[in-house]
Design an enzyme around this catalytic site. Structure first.
Site, PDB file in Angstrom:
ATOM      1  N   GLU A   1      12.099  42.789  58.384  1.00  0.00           N
ATOM      2  CA  GLU A   1      13.207  42.597  59.315  1.00  0.00           C
ATOM      3  C   GLU A   1      13.798  43.966  59.620  1.00  0.00           C
ATOM      4  O   GLU A   1      13.902  44.827  58.736  1.00  0.00           O
ATOM      5  CB  GLU A   1      14.283  41.694  58.694  1.00  0.00           C
ATOM      6  CG  GLU A   1      15.530  41.627  59.572  1.00  0.00           C
ATOM      7  CD  GLU A   1      16.396  40.411  59.314  1.00  0.00           C
ATOM      8  OE1 GLU A   1      16.325  39.862  58.206  1.00  0.00           O
ATOM      9  OE2 GLU A   1      17.142  40.023  60.229  1.00  0.00           O
TER      10      GLU A   1
ATOM     11  N   GLU B   1      17.462  30.630  59.302  1.00  0.00           N
ATOM     12  CA  GLU B   1      18.356  29.905  58.389  1.00  0.00           C
ATOM     13  C   GLU B   1      19.246  28.988  59.208  1.00  0.00           C
ATOM     14  O   GLU B   1      20.426  29.261  59.392  1.00  0.00           O
ATOM     15  CB  GLU B   1      19.189  30.898  57.590  1.00  0.00           C
ATOM     16  CG  GLU B   1      18.387  31.618  56.545  1.00  0.00           C
ATOM     17  CD  GLU B   1      19.221  32.576  55.708  1.00  0.00           C
ATOM     18  OE1 GLU B   1      20.368  32.880  56.085  1.00  0.00           O
ATOM     19  OE2 GLU B   1      18.707  33.014  54.670  1.00  0.00           O
TER      20      GLU B   1
END
Ligand code: AHR
Length: 658
Positions: A48, A378
């Site tokens: 990321e 998420e």
């Protein structure tokens, strides 16, 4: 439970200088049959762009704001003389550029200094490729000087590398020179100035890369960091994140389509981590997308990983922005689903297809053979399954072989987790992504987490995890040891868990937002943490199939009364790797036995690999990059003999069946 102190134990205790060993514990490894194959995807990596992992990290570009597209077009630059910013440049998605014109006085100069991302770092003897798109807008021949200027106040000349470029066309063209550095300087400056005051020049996409990149690709990746990834032999490579997939709002979500094609025309995006934590602001944090989806797929191919891209499911980051109008409505979902389908076409489609042709034009007509796609990160609430479902339907119809990864939300248990797992089953996700950044006691208590998971339905992707100790939320050996302990439970349950990726991967020592991380670096050097060593040991000793390991009839998983011990075992051809983690300050003796077929030869001890330390709360660093490193050593084994498992140790005992 077996409690024994054999003569052998006593001898080993004395020989090893250990003052105290816990009572003996049996460990039987059944080599008569395998429990399950270990998926080649098992141990992977999660990338990321957090902590300056892309620009300022893996992507080796040294120039900050190379296309003048930051909200302040001269952010990162110091201009002098007559410099103007214009916005009708040659690249539609990056329209800004600068014009260097007559400064108005014979003794003045017009130009720009760029301080890079945490400095322009150069190494002694290194070559650096400077490139720029330029034109002489009013005709004539404009000349610029390009210099590397040293940090420290010099005795004489400021610059230590210099080249001139003549710009003789009114059309935009790319120019390139190589600057050779005779010194190491972590924080040099790139200077460009106009020599021909009467002839203005326009400059766009000003770039500086080391020539020596990963695989020698111009405009490529930082070699030491890419090598650190390659050395992990990751089975799967998840990208581009995390929360960055979602964006603080949908406009700034990670849009893969903006990350392919010529780098000059990839539009700048905000980095979602620039203001996330009030105690660490990084207003200069943007995504150039120079490291884009083509480069991710290429890196996966280079290092033999299955690519696992994650796409936005129509929800912005729910942590940051959970109002209903922050998200795409179900009616608006079509373009998001199309982006996912187009991504698969970009990776796998024929070179004649719309997106396959983009891949081919970038130099890869062959398919990238994408097998997995994650939808959403998420997410939580019913808004996630109701968006995921139409994605799954469309992907199954168009690309039935692609496996889909859904999410169980941000927590390792609790209301959302309990709601989302059944939803993932209902929708038919192939894998479910679980995230756990958890403290010591969680890791110590979860050794048997997957033992009770259903063997039917979706498999587990442990997509983000790391031990985050309360009050010690930084890299340290003890956290890595508990990760090693927990990972025995993943390995023992390889029939259920098909992928696991520690997170985050990278962090710049001057630009981090989140700790702990796997690999740290400054602009010149990097180091691999103890957690990295744990990941690498699991990957190096991954094996092909899991073997049943029992201690008095139960798995050794740190359960009460098991003295903080964890164990697992795998077979790899004619080798057996028995992993034992001792999480305590006391040595333990383990009475190892192999359950084998009658007449089969007894496995033979080859050597052991061990990561251990009594210095629990520190880690490797730039000055001591190998303080916590695995060591190989001999060990002895005869059936029923005791292995001394030292305090705070992760041990891999290697046996041969030959
Ligand atoms: O790994 C850092 C962040 O942790 C990820 O972006 C997110 O998915 C999680 O909350």
């Amino acid at each position: 439970m077996t409690h024994r102190l054999t003569a052998c134990t006593l001898a080993l205790v004395l020989a090893s200088g250990l003052s105290f060993a816990q009572n003996g514990r049996s460990l039987e490894v059944d080599i008569t049959k395998s429990v399950a194959p270990i998926q080649p995807t098992m141990w992977g990596i999660f990338f990321e762009d957090i902590n300056f992992a892309a620009d300022g990290g893996l992507y080796a570009e040294a120039v900050m704001n190379r296309s003048f597209e930051y909200p302040n077009p001269l952010q990162g630059w110091k201009s002098f003389g007559n410099v103007t910013v214009l916005d009708d440049g040659p690249f539609e998605k990056n329209p800004h550029y600068v014009r260097l014109s007559d400064p108005g006085h014979a003794h003045k100069r017009s130009g720009l200094d760029n301080s890079g991302l945490f400095g322009v770092a150069v190494k002694e003897g290194g070559d650096y490729r400077f490139s720029v798109w330029a034109r002489a807008p009013k005709g004539g021949t404009g000349k610029i000087r390009v210099e590397l200027v040293q940090t420290a106040s010099p005795a004489e000349k400021q610059y230590f590398a210099q080249k001139k470029i003549e710009i003789a066309s009114t059309e935009w063209q790319k120019y390139e020179v190589i600057l050779h550095s005779d010194r190491t300087d972590p924080k040099a400056t790139l200077r460009i100035f106009l020599e021909t005051s009467a002839t203005p020049v326009d400059l766009e996409h000003i770039s500086l890369f080391p020539v020596d990149t990963w695989k020698g690709r111009p405009g490529g990746l930082r070699k030491d960091l890419a090598q650190a990834l390659a050395d992990l032999h990751p089975g799967v490579f998840r990208f581009p994140g995390g929360c960055i997939v979602e964006g603080s709002e949908l406009e700034t979500r990670y849009n893969w389509k903006n990350t392919v094609g010529p780098v000059e025309n990839r539009p700048l995006n905000q980095n979602r981590w620039e203001y996330t934590f009030q105690y660490r602001f990084y207003p200069d944090y943007f995504q150039s997308y120079g490291l884009g989806f083509y480069e991710f797929f290429q890196l996966c191919e280079d290092i033999g990983s299955e690519p696992l891209p994650i796409v936005n499911c129509g929800l912005a980051c729910q942590y940051q922005n959970d109002s209903p109008d922050a998200h795409a409505s179900l009616d608006e979902l079509g373009s998001y689903i199309q982006d996912a389908l187009d991504l698969i076409e970009f990776a796998n489609g024929s070179p004649d297809s719309k997106w396959g042709s983009v891949r081919a034009s970038m130099g890869h007509p062959e398919s990238f053979n994408l097998k997995y796609l994650g939808v959403g990160n998420e997410q939580w609430g019913s808004e996630y399954p109701e968006r995921l479902e139409p994605f799954v339907k469309a992907i199954r119809e168009a690309w039935p072989d692609v496996k889909i990864v859904g999410s169980s939300g941000p927590n390792s248990e609790g209301e959302q987790f309990d709601y989302l797992w059944p939803e993932m089953r209902r929708i038919g996700a192939d894998l479910v992504d679980e995230h756990f950044y958890r403290p010591y006691d969680w890791f110590l208590s979860q050794g048997a987490r997957y033992d009770s998971y259903s063997r039917k339905g979706p498999k587990v992707f442990a997509g983000e995890y790391a031990c985050h100790a309360k009050g010690k939320k930084y890299n340290h050996f003890y956290a890595s040891l508990l990760e090693a302990a927990f990972m025995t439970g993943i390995e023992r349950n390889a029939d259920v868990v098909h992928m696991a990726t520690y997170a985050p991967l990278f962090a710049h020592v001057e630009g981090w937002q989140w700790r702990p991380d796997l690999i740290w670096y400054d602009n010149l050097n990097s180091y691999r943490t103890a957690s990295y060593q744990v990941q690498k040991l699991y990957s190096d000793y991954c094996g092909e199939s899991v073997l049943k390991t029992l201690s008095d009839g139960s798995p050794l998983c740190g359960a009460e009364g098991q003295d903080g011990l964890f164990a697992s075992a795998v077979q790899d051809g004619d080798k057996i790797y028995v992993k034992v983690v001792n999480t305590t300050d006391k040595a333990s003796n383990i009475c190892l036995n192999f359950k084998k077929k009658r007449k089969a030869a007894e496995p033979r001890a080859v050597e052991m690999v061990q990561l251990r330390s009594d210095d629990l709360y520190s880690d490797n660093d730039l000055k001591n990059p190998e303080k916590y490193s695995p060591v190989r050593k001999p060990f002895e084994y005869t059936p029923g003999s005791d292995l001394i498992c030292e305090p705070y140790s992760f041990n891999i005992y290697i046996f041969s069946l030959k």
